[in-house]
Design a protein around this motif. Structure first.
Motif, PDB file in Angstrom:
ATOM      1  N   VAL A 163      11.474  -0.456  -4.624  1.00  0.00           N
ATOM      2  CA  VAL A 163      10.720  -1.385  -5.447  1.00  0.00           C
ATOM      3  C   VAL A 163       9.474  -1.875  -4.706  1.00  0.00           C
ATOM      4  N   ILE A 164       9.634  -2.159  -3.421  1.00  0.00           N
ATOM      5  CA  ILE A 164       8.488  -2.617  -2.635  1.00  0.00           C
ATOM      6  C   ILE A 164       7.399  -1.552  -2.613  1.00  0.00           C
ATOM      7  N   ALA A 165       7.802  -0.296  -2.446  1.00  0.00           N
ATOM      8  CA  ALA A 165       6.827   0.792  -2.423  1.00  0.00           C
ATOM      9  C   ALA A 165       6.097   0.903  -3.748  1.00  0.00           C
ATOM     10  N   LEU A 166       6.837   0.732  -4.830  1.00  0.00           N
ATOM     11  CA  LEU A 166       6.220   0.833  -6.147  1.00  0.00           C
ATOM     12  C   LEU A 166       5.182  -0.252  -6.354  1.00  0.00           C
ATOM     13  N   VAL A 167       5.523  -1.482  -5.988  1.00  0.00           N
ATOM     14  CA  VAL A 167       4.602  -2.594  -6.218  1.00  0.00           C
ATOM     15  C   VAL A 167       3.428  -2.549  -5.248  1.00  0.00           C
ATOM     16  N   VAL A 168       3.701  -2.331  -3.968  1.00  0.00           N
ATOM     17  CA  VAL A 168       2.608  -2.235  -2.992  1.00  0.00           C
ATOM     18  C   VAL A 168       1.669  -1.093  -3.377  1.00  0.00           C
ATOM     19  N   GLY A 169       2.255   0.041  -3.742  1.00  0.00           N
ATOM     20  CA  GLY A 169       1.440   1.176  -4.145  1.00  0.00           C
ATOM     21  C   GLY A 169       0.615   0.875  -5.379  1.00  0.00           C
ATOM     22  N   MET A 170       1.235   0.217  -6.364  1.00  0.00           N
ATOM     23  CA  MET A 170       0.515  -0.116  -7.590  1.00  0.00           C
ATOM     24  C   MET A 170      -0.669  -1.041  -7.303  1.00  0.00           C
ATOM     25  N   ILE A 171      -0.455  -2.029  -6.437  1.00  0.00           N
ATOM     26  CA  ILE A 171      -1.550  -2.939  -6.081  1.00  0.00           C
ATOM     27  C   ILE A 171      -2.674  -2.172  -5.392  1.00  0.00           C
ATOM     28  N   LEU A 172      -2.297  -1.272  -4.481  1.00  0.00           N
ATOM     29  CA  LEU A 172      -3.301  -0.505  -3.742  1.00  0.00           C
ATOM     30  C   LEU A 172      -4.143   0.369  -4.670  1.00  0.00           C
ATOM     31  N   VAL A 173      -3.485   1.046  -5.613  1.00  0.00           N
ATOM     32  CA  VAL A 173      -4.223   2.019  -6.422  1.00  0.00           C
ATOM     33  C   VAL A 173      -4.853   1.417  -7.676  1.00  0.00           C
ATOM     34  N   THR A 174      -4.517   0.174  -7.997  1.00  0.00           N
ATOM     35  CA  THR A 174      -5.146  -0.455  -9.161  1.00  0.00           C
ATOM     36  C   THR A 174      -6.137  -1.547  -8.777  1.00  0.00           C
ATOM     37  N   MET A 175      -5.997  -2.115  -7.575  1.00  0.00           N
ATOM     38  CA  MET A 175      -6.844  -3.239  -7.203  1.00  0.00           C
ATOM     39  C   MET A 175      -7.653  -3.004  -5.928  1.00  0.00           C
ATOM     40  N   VAL A 176      -7.138  -2.181  -5.018  1.00  0.00           N
ATOM     41  CA  VAL A 176      -7.818  -1.976  -3.729  1.00  0.00           C
ATOM     42  C   VAL A 176      -8.659  -0.707  -3.753  1.00  0.00           C
TER      43      VAL A 176
END
Length: 431
Positions: A163-176
């Protein structure tokens, strides 16, 4: 399996070297694996295909998911069997895991720059082969190194990073990093770096079962799976039969339960971005998906850690898995009955709570029912491969193409997950 016998004060059980630092390192390795596995179907591949094949995005996405699943189904048991029989001075598990990460990361970094979906499909095949080697080797570490009374915690260290990977990844690829090519490259680098501290560190952890006679000249700080076959590897030329349904029914019921619960979960979550876009008509579906994922994270992380601890303390793994499956089924049923944004947020709570508990307990249960210590990676590989049979994507394609829309899909997913919850009670050797 025999529990590790240790000397110590009454009521105190030794952790077998599986302490907090070990669990954090193991979790970091799984974090890298989950980045590679989860972000493409949940967001990155739908986003990419929506740009390069917008007129047939559902069909192309379904094809890619089925293709990747078939590659995993074939490769994970083969990689597990080869991993069981490997002997290197660096340890059989770490060699296969690190090699798999490298094999997966290189083509993964190239996918986002492609403009042809058949090329994307070819690169994804290589990624799936590398990820299969990681899954086969990394999942066997629990059976190799972790005492039975610590397997719930180790299972949580395997599941919560998902779950952490999914959320961290989502933040990285949608916001960073919002550029499609650079987002794929970023995730590839992060995934390749995550397991290095765990697999390159020396360890003094002990095997989960009594070791064979160790070599007297083996240094104590060598990799844990190097010292004289501590986990019962098959001898050269020795044939280890596959589990048989009549002799080892619990193994196959554990497999069935995992396949059904995972299939129901994937059938609904893979197409969630399209559901938000085409059914709920959210003005910014990508942000909406991120909000749902954050809700999911909080619930999943909470029940993931608590579920692992509870299963170790109570020893009632079947009950916890049944409840976890029922919660996920409730989330899918809610979207089928009331497809609206408030229902989607409530569903994220139920799905996160259920999936977190499932992740933290299921691996411990599967490890407990393994029939032969000589073939742990292979037998775990069969179960891990079976959960990747493209049942979810086949069902989703049939429902969305021929039967009905997303409401029918979520109702079907709920039924599948309930069947998985019920089937866990056919297991007799584990409470």
């Amino acid at each position: 399996m025999d529990e590790v016998k240790v000397a110590g004060p009454p009521g105190i059980r030794d952790d077998g070297g599986v302490g907090r630092n070990w669990l954090l390192g193991y979790g970091a390795a799984w974090f890298g694996y989950w980045l590679v596995i989860l972000l493409p179907p949940q967001f990155m591949t739908p986003h990419l295909i929506g740009h390069i094949a917008p007129d047939d995005k559902v069909g192309v996405l379904s094809y890619l998911m089925v293709q990747n699943s078939l590659v995993v189904v074939v490769c994970v048991p083969v990689a597990g069997m080869l991993c069981d029989r490997s002997r290197t001075r660096f340890g059989r598990r770490r060699v296969w895991a690190l090699g798999g990460f490298l094999l997966a990361a290189v083509p993964y970094a190239m996918i986002g720059a492609q403009t042809s979906w058949p090329v994307v499909a070819g690169l994804m095949v290589v990624v799936s082969v590398g990820a299969s080697a990681v899954l086969a080797s990394l999942s066997a570490v629990i059976a190799d190194r972790v005492p039975p009374h610590r397997r719930g915690a180790a299972s949580a260290a395997m599941g919560v990073p998902q779950v952490i990977a999914l959320v961290v990844g989502m933040i990285l690829v949608t916001m960073v990093v919002t550029s499609i090519p650079w987002s794929w490259a970023l995730i590839a680098v992060l995934a390749a770096a995550s397991p290095l501290p765990f697999f390159l560190a020396r360890t003094r952890s002990r095997p989960a079962e009594r070791p064979m006679a160790p070599s007297t000249d083996a240094p104590m700080d060598m990799p844990a799976d190097v010292v004289a076959d501590p986990v019962g590897a098959p001898r050269p030329g020795e044939r280890v039969p596959f589990p048989r349904p009549r002799k080892d029914p619990d193994y196959y019921w554990a497999l069935t339960s995992r396949v059904l619960i995972n299939a129901g979960n994937l059938a609904g979550t893979t197409y969630l971005l399209y559901f938000l876009t085409d059914v709920l008509h959210r003005p910014d579906p990508e942000t909406s998906l991120l909000i749902l994922t954050l809700i999911y994270l909080v619930c999943c992380a909470t029940t993931g850690w608590l579920g692992g601890k509870a299963s170790d303390l109570l020893g009632r793994r079947r009950d916890l898995i049944a409840v976890a499956g029922a919660l996920q089924a409730g989330a899918a049923a809610l979207l089928a009955i009331a497809p609206a944004w408030p229902a989607a947020m409530a569903g994220a709570v139920l799905l996160g709570a259920g999936y977190g508990a499932f992740l933290s307990v299921d691996q411990a249960l599967v490890t407990d029912v393994l029939p032969d210590q000589r073939s742990r990676a292979r037998d775990l590989g069969v179960i891990n491969a079976a959960q990747n049979v493209p049942l979810a994507f086949g069902v989703a394609w049939l429902v969305l193409t021929f039967v009905g829309g997303y409401r029918v899909l979520y109702a079907t997913a709920a039924v599948i997950m309930l069947l998985g919850s019920v089937s866990v009670y056919r297991i007799r050797s584990v409470r």
